[in-house]
Write an enzyme that holds these catalytic residues in place. Structure first.
Site, short mmCIF file in Angstrom:
data_model
loop_
_atom_site.label_atom_id
_atom_site.label_comp_id
_atom_site.label_asym_id
_atom_site.label_seq_id
_atom_site.Cartn_x
_atom_site.Cartn_y
_atom_site.Cartn_z
N GLY A 46 132.17 20.92 -18.50
CA GLY A 46 132.32 20.94 -17.05
C GLY A 46 131.55 19.80 -16.42
O GLY A 46 130.59 19.28 -17.00
N GLN A 51 127.46 15.10 -9.99
CA GLN A 51 126.86 14.56 -11.22
C GLN A 51 127.22 13.10 -11.46
O GLN A 51 126.58 12.43 -12.27
CB GLN A 51 127.25 15.40 -12.43
CG GLN A 51 126.62 16.80 -12.41
CD GLN A 51 127.02 17.60 -13.63
OE1 GLN A 51 128.09 18.22 -13.65
NE2 GLN A 51 126.20 17.57 -14.67
N CYS A 88 123.43 21.16 -19.72
CA CYS A 88 123.98 20.42 -18.58
C CYS A 88 123.99 18.94 -18.93
O CYS A 88 123.00 18.43 -19.46
CB CYS A 88 123.10 20.66 -17.36
SG CYS A 88 123.62 19.77 -15.89
N LEU A 89 125.10 18.27 -18.63
CA LEU A 89 125.17 16.83 -18.92
C LEU A 89 124.12 16.04 -18.15
O LEU A 89 123.76 14.93 -18.54
CB LEU A 89 126.58 16.30 -18.61
CG LEU A 89 127.70 16.83 -19.51
CD1 LEU A 89 129.05 16.34 -19.03
CD2 LEU A 89 127.47 16.43 -20.97
N HIS A 130 128.03 27.72 -13.18
CA HIS A 130 127.17 26.55 -13.35
C HIS A 130 127.64 25.37 -12.47
O HIS A 130 126.85 24.75 -11.77
CB HIS A 130 127.17 26.14 -14.83
CG HIS A 130 126.37 24.93 -15.16
ND1 HIS A 130 125.23 24.99 -15.93
CD2 HIS A 130 126.53 23.62 -14.84
CE1 HIS A 130 124.72 23.76 -16.05
NE2 HIS A 130 125.50 22.90 -15.40
N GLU A 131 128.95 25.11 -12.51
CA GLU A 131 129.46 23.94 -11.77
C GLU A 131 129.43 24.18 -10.26
O GLU A 131 129.12 23.26 -9.49
CB GLU A 131 130.89 23.60 -12.21
CG GLU A 131 131.04 23.23 -13.68
CD GLU A 131 130.04 22.19 -14.17
OE1 GLU A 131 129.62 21.33 -13.38
OE2 GLU A 131 129.67 22.25 -15.35
N HIS A 134 126.14 23.47 -8.84
CA HIS A 134 125.88 22.03 -8.62
C HIS A 134 126.29 21.62 -7.21
O HIS A 134 125.66 20.76 -6.60
CB HIS A 134 126.69 21.18 -9.61
CG HIS A 134 126.00 20.91 -10.91
ND1 HIS A 134 124.77 20.31 -11.01
CD2 HIS A 134 126.40 21.15 -12.19
CE1 HIS A 134 124.43 20.19 -12.30
NE2 HIS A 134 125.41 20.70 -13.03
ZN ZN Z 1 125.42 20.88 -15.08
#
Ligand code: ZN
Length: 160
Positions: A46, A51, A88-89, A130-131, A134
């Site tokens: 995701g 991000q 998380c990226l 999670h997304e 963000h």
């Molecule tokens: Zn993340």
């Protein structure tokens, strides 16, 4: 299409609230295509627009069942509980235990600004939560129970 730079924790943009999309534009379509490229390149499940530094309420997800694009997503239903490893990226190489709802329903718009609804359990429910966090400037690291730790080989593929 292009790979964009993923912002990492400490970058102030990640703490900001993203703005809703009012109109789909060629520029936003390009952003979405780039987000998918960037997410796949990084082996993520995701990615939120913030991000890659764009404060718009756009999310891409793929938990292995094909790409999901969410514009202005909202969680409209949540039930149950799951506790598991999350990454998380934007926090490369790390993961931690997070409790999330086990089943969620999401209302959003697609790339053509049509209403869509998705339902997810387990990893997909976790990815939705999670997304969407963000988009409100929230990081999973604030929800981690216990310590953040280095990713092991097995959970490396589940970064969001
Ligand atoms: Zn993340």
């Amino acid at each position: 299409m292009a790979i964009r730079t993923i912002r990492t924790q400490g970058d102030e943009v990640l703490t900001k609230k993203s703005r809703p999309v009012k109109e789909m534009t060629p520029r936003l379509r390009e952003l979405i295509a780039d987000m998918l490229d960037t997410m796949y390149e990084a082996n993520g499940v995701g990615l939120a627009a913030v991000q890659v530094g764009i404060l718009r309420r756009i999310v891409t997800i793929d938990v292995g069942e094909g790409p999901i694009i969410l514009v202005n997503p909202e969680i409209v239903f949540a039930e149950g509980e799951q506790t598991g490893e999350e990454g998380c990226l934007s926090v490369p190489g790390m993961s931690g235990q997070v409790t999330r709802p086990n089943h969620v329903k999401v209302k959003a718009l697609d790339m053509d600004m049509n209403q869509v609804e998705y339902e997810g359990e387990e990893l997909l429910a976790r990815a939705f939560c999670h997304e969407i966090d963000h988009l409100d400037g929230k990081m999973y690291t604030d929800l981690v129970e216990g310590e953040l730790h280095q990713v092991t080989y097995e959970d490396e593929e589940e970064e969001e």
